[in-house]
Design a protein around this motif. Structure first.
Motif, PDB file in Angstrom:
ATOM      1  N   THR A  76       0.834  -1.203   0.000  1.00 12.99           N
ATOM      2  CA  THR A  76       0.000   0.000   0.000  1.00 12.99           C
ATOM      3  C   THR A  76       0.867   1.250   0.000  1.00 12.99           C
ATOM      4  O   THR A  76       0.640   2.180  -0.786  1.00 12.99           O
ATOM      5  N   LYS A  77       1.871   1.267   0.860  1.00 10.88           N
ATOM      6  CA  LYS A  77       2.773   2.424   0.904  1.00 10.88           C
ATOM      7  C   LYS A  77       3.496   2.606  -0.428  1.00 10.88           C
ATOM      8  O   LYS A  77       3.666   3.732  -0.902  1.00 10.88           O
ATOM      9  N   GLU A  78       3.885   1.511  -1.059  1.00 10.32           N
ATOM     10  CA  GLU A  78       4.557   1.595  -2.353  1.00 10.32           C
ATOM     11  C   GLU A  78       3.615   2.136  -3.427  1.00 10.32           C
ATOM     12  O   GLU A  78       4.021   2.950  -4.267  1.00 10.32           O
ATOM     13  N   GLU A  79       2.360   1.723  -3.415  1.00 14.74           N
ATOM     14  CA  GLU A  79       1.398   2.245  -4.391  1.00 14.74           C
ATOM     15  C   GLU A  79       1.218   3.752  -4.216  1.00 14.74           C
ATOM     16  O   GLU A  79       1.147   4.495  -5.194  1.00 14.74           O
ATOM     17  N   GLU A  83       2.078   6.682  -6.942  1.00 12.71           N
ATOM     18  CA  GLU A  83       1.020   7.603  -7.385  1.00 12.71           C
ATOM     19  C   GLU A  83       1.363   9.061  -7.100  1.00 12.71           C
ATOM     20  O   GLU A  83       1.073   9.941  -7.903  1.00 12.71           O
ATOM     21  N   THR A  84       2.007   9.328  -5.948  1.00  9.05           N
ATOM     22  CA  THR A  84       2.225  10.719  -5.537  1.00  9.05           C
ATOM     23  C   THR A  84       3.668  11.185  -5.652  1.00  9.05           C
ATOM     24  O   THR A  84       3.926  12.385  -5.621  1.00  9.05           O
ATOM     25  N   SER A 115       1.086  16.685   1.689  1.00  9.34           N
ATOM     26  CA  SER A 115       1.767  15.412   1.473  1.00  9.34           C
ATOM     27  C   SER A 115       0.797  14.261   1.751  1.00  9.34           C
ATOM     28  O   SER A 115      -0.220  14.441   2.417  1.00  9.34           O
ATOM     29  N   PRO A 116       1.099  13.062   1.234  1.00 13.06           N
ATOM     30  CA  PRO A 116       0.177  11.945   1.414  1.00 13.06           C
ATOM     31  C   PRO A 116       0.210  11.382   2.845  1.00 13.06           C
ATOM     32  O   PRO A 116       1.276  11.288   3.455  1.00 13.06           O
ATOM     33  N   TYR A 117      -0.965  11.048   3.319  1.00 14.07           N
ATOM     34  CA  TYR A 117      -1.132  10.406   4.622  1.00 14.07           C
ATOM     35  C   TYR A 117      -1.902   9.119   4.421  1.00 14.07           C
ATOM     36  O   TYR A 117      -2.830   9.067   3.605  1.00 14.07           O
ATOM     37  N   LEU A 118      -1.516   8.101   5.149  1.00 13.84           N
ATOM     38  CA  LEU A 118      -2.217   6.824   5.148  1.00 13.84           C
ATOM     39  C   LEU A 118      -2.689   6.589   6.574  1.00 13.84           C
ATOM     40  O   LEU A 118      -1.868   6.472   7.493  1.00 13.84           O
TER      41      LEU A 118
END
Length: 172
Positions: A76-79, A83-84, A115-118
């Motif tokens: 998931t982190k790699e995707e 993407e970003t 920035s992206p957050y999961l």
């Protein structure tokens, strides 16, 4: 505190997809390590993303189009990186307080940086301890006025996303 794998429910997939769509979350990842559960999840997604459900209920299709099924956290982190172009800040949720706990107010402010957050939500007994300790932040628990503190995952997602991304109704 044994590590277990929970079964995915159709309601969780649908309701969290609708919540994610309401709060304009870019992607709702369903992460599950078991092949049997991933097959069930994929069957549900195929019905609403590509099958009869997609033509029968376009609102539900729109929400479920935000769902991506993934086997593990690292994938998931790699995707998200692909993407970003950036590694996501990983935030977990739990009903307990940890040393790197962040408040709703602080995380709401951090989310504005672009920035992206999961944000990880667990079911059953929650997210395993090792994963909790490896994440960047752990969001403070959702507390009600009573002593009971074990929300369904879809209820927790709704409350938490509203606190983090919802309108600032209290300052009007």
């Amino acid at each position: 505190m044994d590590v277990i794998s929970t079964s995915v429910t159709n309601l969780d997939i649908h309701d969290i997809a609708r919540i994610s769509c309401t709060y304009d979350v870019r992607r709702y990842y369903v992460i599950h390590p078991l092949d049997t559960q991933r097959k069930l999840i994929q069957d549900i997604l195929n019905y609403w993303q590509k099958g009869y459900g997609a033509t029968y209920n376009s609102d539900r299709k729109a929400a479920l189009d935000k769902v991506a099924l993934i086997q593990g956290l690292e994938e998931t982190k790699e995707e998200i990186r692909k993407e970003t172009g950036f590694s996501p800040t990983v935030v977990t949720t739990d009903a307990r307080v940890y040393p790197n706990t962040v408040t709703f107010r602080d995380l709401r402010q951090k989310l504005r940086d672009g920035s992206p957050y999961l944000i990880l939500f667990g079911t059953g007994w929650g997210i395993e301890k090792q994963t909790m300790l490896e994440c960047d932040y752990i969001l403070e628990p959702v507390y009600g006025p009573g002593d009971y503190n074990h929300l369904s995952v879809r209820s927790a997602v709704a409350i938490i996303l509203d606190r983090l991304l919802g309108e600032v109704w209290w300052s009007r």
